[in-house]
Design a protein around this motif. Structure first.
Motif, short mmCIF file in Angstrom:
data_model
loop_
_atom_site.label_atom_id
_atom_site.label_comp_id
_atom_site.label_asym_id
_atom_site.label_seq_id
_atom_site.Cartn_x
_atom_site.Cartn_y
_atom_site.Cartn_z
N THR A 1 60.51 31.15 40.09
CA THR A 1 59.06 31.26 39.88
C THR A 1 58.46 29.89 39.59
O THR A 1 57.44 29.51 40.16
CB THR A 1 58.75 32.22 38.71
OG1 THR A 1 59.15 33.54 39.07
CG2 THR A 1 57.27 32.23 38.39
N SER A 2 59.10 29.15 38.70
CA SER A 2 58.59 27.83 38.35
C SER A 2 58.72 26.85 39.51
O SER A 2 57.81 26.05 39.75
CB SER A 2 59.34 27.29 37.12
OG SER A 2 59.08 28.09 35.99
N MET A 3 59.84 26.91 40.22
CA MET A 3 60.01 25.99 41.35
C MET A 3 58.92 26.20 42.41
O MET A 3 58.35 25.23 42.93
CB MET A 3 61.39 26.20 41.99
CG MET A 3 62.59 25.82 41.12
SD MET A 3 62.65 24.08 40.64
CE MET A 3 62.10 24.19 38.94
N LEU A 4 58.63 27.46 42.72
CA LEU A 4 57.56 27.74 43.68
C LEU A 4 56.21 27.28 43.15
O LEU A 4 55.40 26.69 43.88
CB LEU A 4 57.51 29.24 44.00
CG LEU A 4 58.61 29.81 44.89
CD1 LEU A 4 58.45 31.31 45.03
CD2 LEU A 4 58.60 29.15 46.27
N VAL B 1 55.50 24.31 45.55
CA VAL B 1 54.81 24.90 46.70
C VAL B 1 53.32 25.06 46.39
O VAL B 1 52.46 24.67 47.18
CB VAL B 1 55.43 26.26 47.08
CG1 VAL B 1 54.63 26.91 48.21
CG2 VAL B 1 56.88 26.08 47.50
N PHE B 2 53.01 25.62 45.21
CA PHE B 2 51.62 25.85 44.85
C PHE B 2 51.02 24.72 44.01
O PHE B 2 49.89 24.80 43.57
CB PHE B 2 51.48 27.19 44.10
CG PHE B 2 51.76 28.38 44.97
CD1 PHE B 2 50.75 28.96 45.73
CD2 PHE B 2 53.04 28.90 45.05
CE1 PHE B 2 51.01 30.05 46.53
CE2 PHE B 2 53.31 30.00 45.86
CZ PHE B 2 52.28 30.57 46.61
N LYS B 3 51.82 23.64 43.79
CA LYS B 3 51.35 22.38 43.18
C LYS B 3 50.77 22.57 41.78
O LYS B 3 49.80 21.94 41.41
CB LYS B 3 50.31 21.71 44.09
CG LYS B 3 50.77 21.48 45.52
CD LYS B 3 52.03 20.63 45.58
CE LYS B 3 52.48 20.39 47.02
NZ LYS B 3 53.73 19.61 47.09
N ALA C 1 59.78 36.04 42.41
CA ALA C 1 59.11 34.75 42.20
C ALA C 1 57.89 34.62 43.12
O ALA C 1 56.83 34.14 42.71
CB ALA C 1 60.09 33.61 42.46
N ILE C 2 58.04 35.07 44.37
CA ILE C 2 56.90 35.08 45.30
C ILE C 2 55.82 36.01 44.78
O ILE C 2 54.62 35.69 44.80
CB ILE C 2 57.37 35.51 46.71
CG1 ILE C 2 58.30 34.44 47.30
CG2 ILE C 2 56.18 35.75 47.63
CD1 ILE C 2 58.98 34.87 48.59
#
Length: 360
Positions: A123-126, A130-132, A178-179
């Protein structure tokens, strides 16, 4: 009175919402385990989600009757929200549970518990890459401590993982959730009760349909009611709190606080079973406390620019909401209506909430 005090209070509310979400979900786990072995995993997932959706539907209708036509109603889901919500339901309410059921057929539940801690990490990595979403070393260190605590809680019970297909399925389920978390953030300004209700009803109906399609027998009425009650608290109310936390804290920080859920579940299990916690439990508790402390004591403030933005959500007239109203407004706050934010530059402590999603 400082014109930012209301905003700062809102940030603290986000932490409370996230911890309540974790406590509700974590507390539901020991109770949900009582049904394992008596109910098919697919059918159980469907009943838990459906209990969540039906319970929240009753709350939704009751709130509508009480509020009537007042201006203090939350912002309802709008057409632009639907693709994000549909993606969240498909990923977190359908694909995630299905992959988890597949994994539980291939590996022990104790092994799965360890790998499920990857949800917070993914979740945190995305959110970060990805979502900055903004993060710093303090937030990263807190996340590491919280995830380490969750891993340590289940490490004593983990046998060899064996053939990795089950592990891959667990990681796939964690990626789906996470997504789900990151997509739900996109609609978190809308009514959290409505969001959680829709997710529960759709996910519950789909999982029940899958169970029936596989020829799985549904549990008896008393089991359905009991499991539905667990789902309402641990999945429904927890999700409402989670969405509110997303609104105030952003995805990564909410996910970090929510990672405390396994600790809550283990603590309640120890109390229910009257067991004395061992050294591992207390080491995990220390790590969890340290990680949460790092997040609670975060102070992120700098000069930042608010670009022009138009959206709708429940709000009061603080430093971020200075706009005109038509004469029909009765002066009640908070209230929800479409409004436009004009460009604004200022400096104050903030989290990556719905108004602070800027680059650094």
């Amino acid at each position: 009175m400082n014109h930012l005090s209301g905003r700062e209070a809102g940030l603290h509310k986000g932490v409370v919402y996230a911890l309540l979400a974790a406590a509700l979900f974590g507390a539901s786990t020991p109770f949900a385990k009582m049904f394992v072995g008596h109910v098919s995993p697919v059918a159980l997932a469907g009943v838990l989600y459906l209990g969540s959706g039906i319970g929240l539907l009753i709350c939704f209708l009751a709130r509508a009757l009480i509020q009537g036509g007042g201006t203090d109603k939350p912002a309802a889901l709008a057409r632009p929200d639907l693709p994000w919500l549909a993606g969240a339901v498909a990923a977190g309410g359908v694909a995630g549970p299905l992959l988890l059921m597949i994994a539980l057929r291939l590996m022990p539940a104790s092994s799965a518990s360890l790998l499920l801690n990857m949800e917070g990490v993914l979740t945190s990595m995305l959110a970060w890459f990805v979502f900055k979403e903004n993060f710093d070393r303090r937030i990263f260190a807190g996340m590491v401590l919280i995830v380490a605590a969750g891993a340590l809680l289940s490490w004593e019970q983990v046998p060899a993982l064996g053939v990795p297909w089950g592990a891959f399925a667990i990681l796939g389920a964690c990626l789906c959730w996470a997504i789900d978390n990151n997509l739900t953030r996109k609609v978190s300004a809308s009514d959290p009760l409505q969001i959680a209700m829709v997710k529960g009803l759709v996910a519950g109906a789909v999982n029940i349909a899958i169970a029936l399609g596989l020829g799985v027998a549904l549990p008896d009425t008393s089991t359905v009611l009991a499991a539905g009650a667990v789902g309402f608290c641990g999945y429904g109310l927890s999700l409402v709190m989670f969405v509110l936390a997303l609104r105030h804290l952003g995805t990564a920080r909410t996910g970090a606080y929510f990672s405390a859920a396994p600790f809550v579940g283990v603590a309640i299990s120890l109390i229910m079973l009257a067991e004395a916690p061992g050294a591992t439990f207390w080491i995990a508790a220390l790590l969890m406390g340290g990680g949460i402390w790092l997040h609670l004591t975060e102070s992120h403030g700098h000069e930042h620019v608010h670009d022009t933005m138009e959206h709708v959500h429940a709000h009061s007239h603080d430093s971020h909401h200075q706009h005109e109203h038509d004469p029909a407004w009765d002066g009640s706050e908070p209230h929800a209506h479409p409004h436009r934010h004009v460009p604004l530059t200022h400096s104050h402590p903030h989290y990556p909430d719905i108004h602070h999603r800027h680059e650094h």
